[in-house]
Design an enzyme around this catalytic site. Sequence first.
Site, PDB file in Angstrom:
ATOM      1  N   ARG A 230      23.490  82.453  55.854  1.00 60.70           N
ATOM      2  CA  ARG A 230      23.983  81.074  55.975  1.00 60.70           C
ATOM      3  C   ARG A 230      24.420  80.792  57.403  1.00 60.70           C
ATOM      4  O   ARG A 230      25.000  81.651  58.069  1.00 60.70           O
ATOM      5  CB  ARG A 230      25.180  80.837  55.046  1.00 60.70           C
TER       6      ARG A 230
ATOM      7  N   ARG B 285      34.785  85.968  36.822  1.00 56.56           N
ATOM      8  CA  ARG B 285      34.800  85.314  38.117  1.00 56.56           C
ATOM      9  C   ARG B 285      34.093  83.967  37.972  1.00 56.56           C
ATOM     10  O   ARG B 285      32.942  83.909  37.524  1.00 56.56           O
ATOM     11  CB  ARG B 285      34.058  86.166  39.140  1.00 56.56           C
TER      12      ARG B 285
ATOM     13  N   ASN C  14      31.186  89.463  36.550  1.00 58.34           N
ATOM     14  CA  ASN C  14      30.796  88.609  37.668  1.00 58.34           C
ATOM     15  C   ASN C  14      29.330  88.249  37.446  1.00 58.34           C
ATOM     16  O   ASN C  14      28.432  89.019  37.770  1.00 58.34           O
ATOM     17  CB  ASN C  14      31.005  89.378  38.984  1.00 58.34           C
TER      18      ASN C  14
ATOM     19  N   HIS D  98      35.935  82.899  48.102  1.00 55.72           N
ATOM     20  CA  HIS D  98      36.405  84.284  48.296  1.00 55.72           C
ATOM     21  C   HIS D  98      37.920  84.387  48.102  1.00 55.72           C
ATOM     22  O   HIS D  98      38.568  85.298  48.622  1.00 55.72           O
ATOM     23  CB  HIS D  98      36.111  84.812  49.723  1.00 55.72           C
TER      24      HIS D  98
ATOM     25  N   GLU E 217      37.950  92.778  44.516  1.00 57.79           N
ATOM     26  CA  GLU E 217      38.015  91.522  43.768  1.00 57.79           C
ATOM     27  C   GLU E 217      38.104  91.771  42.261  1.00 57.79           C
ATOM     28  O   GLU E 217      38.789  91.044  41.551  1.00 57.79           O
ATOM     29  CB  GLU E 217      36.788  90.668  44.111  1.00 57.79           C
TER      30      GLU E 217
END
Length: 414
Positions: free
Chosen positions: A254, A104, A31, A193, A397
């Site tokens: 965010r 990823r 990742n 996601h 993940e």
Amino acid sequence: MNDRTEASSAAAPEAASGNASGAATRVLVLNSGSSSVKYQLLDMAGGAGTVTGGRGALLASGLVERIGEGPVADHAAALRQAAGELADRGLGLDSPRLAAVGHRVVHGGTRFTEPTLVTDEVLAEIEKLVPLAPLHNPANITGIRVARELRPDLPQVAVFDTAFHATIPEHAARYAIDTATADAYGIRRYGFHGTSHSYVSRATAALLGRDPDQVNTIVLHLGNGASASAVRGGVCVETSMGLTPLEGLVMGTRSGDLDPAVIFHLVREAGMPAEEVDTLLNKRSGLLGLCGDNDMREIGRRMAEGDDAARLAFEVYVHRLRKYVGAYTAVLGRVDAVAFTAGVGENSVAVRQAALSGLTALGIEIDPVRNALRGGGARLVSADSSRVAVAVVPTDEELEIAAQAYELVGAVPG
Ligand code: ADP
């Protein structure tokens, strides 16, 4: 967030893998972020169907941070350092046991809706998507390039954050703007996601003892970034992030949803350049913007001391979540489960409680005692009388990326 046990580092990695045959069953998951590279080496000897069985054995994991500062000059150096750390543990990249590297990749656009074997053509296509994810895709691409250089013979598999959301129907993916403009610039809801939403929706079905195609789930992935998805019978039909990961829920830094006119107002009235508004909304908003902290643990501590700004930030966060749960209940028609995952979702008793209290009319009843119990694995926190199951489901993940990559290379002849 990871309830698989890490096989002790150097001791006896071959034995620890639970696979004595010497077959190529390992997947290195990379990742590559803008300033860090996270890696995990997993043994998938139990087969690619490990996703909900949790059988992928974690052999090693690590994080190389602060790329560009000091000794780790760039992503190539970071990956070499990761490879060196693995080699020190007797798990070097030269091992014939390695079946693939799973990468990823944040944005797959409309082109990539499945895990994809990387070729020059695929890499060029991912490159073309950089304008849609300028903060993420370049680092992902570098990770792929360097991994290919280190082991040119090894299959590299790109697993896209957007892929699981490719099934969202057109009426949910379209923004109500001029179609020609939208199409010219690739403006639509992509969602992110996806690896987590996919994994958690299936793990939730497994927790309920049902097949994923029988279960409708609202997944709430609440980490630093946060997103909700509505999954009908294993198929994603709606998600809260959009063209970029900025839309939807309130996040650590965010803003999530806001009136787009806020941007024009800031440009015109505050004289802010577009870049600065971008930074404001992505890096200085959300919980951080509201109260100065983006960590839910710190916000909890401050609330306990009677801090009003922290309390308001928490309430804004939770209010947005409730709106999405209500909206996605309407989208799905029948909801079987609401699943909480990622750092906040898995750990914050207060967020889960506040987000779902008073939703009896929707058939959702959280049990305060079960909700407050700390436990590692996937678990139910709903009341027995609740029509909708409420679950806490740790996401994984890396395991999902490894499983998808392993499944793909298993399907490739030779
Ligand atoms: P990322 O999106 O970076 O993968 P994570 O899923 O690890 O993030 O979530 C990180 C966030 O989880 C932290 O910023 C923090 O707000 C929250 N978190 C972690 N542990 C706890 C906890 N025990 N209680 C409340 N929030 C927590």
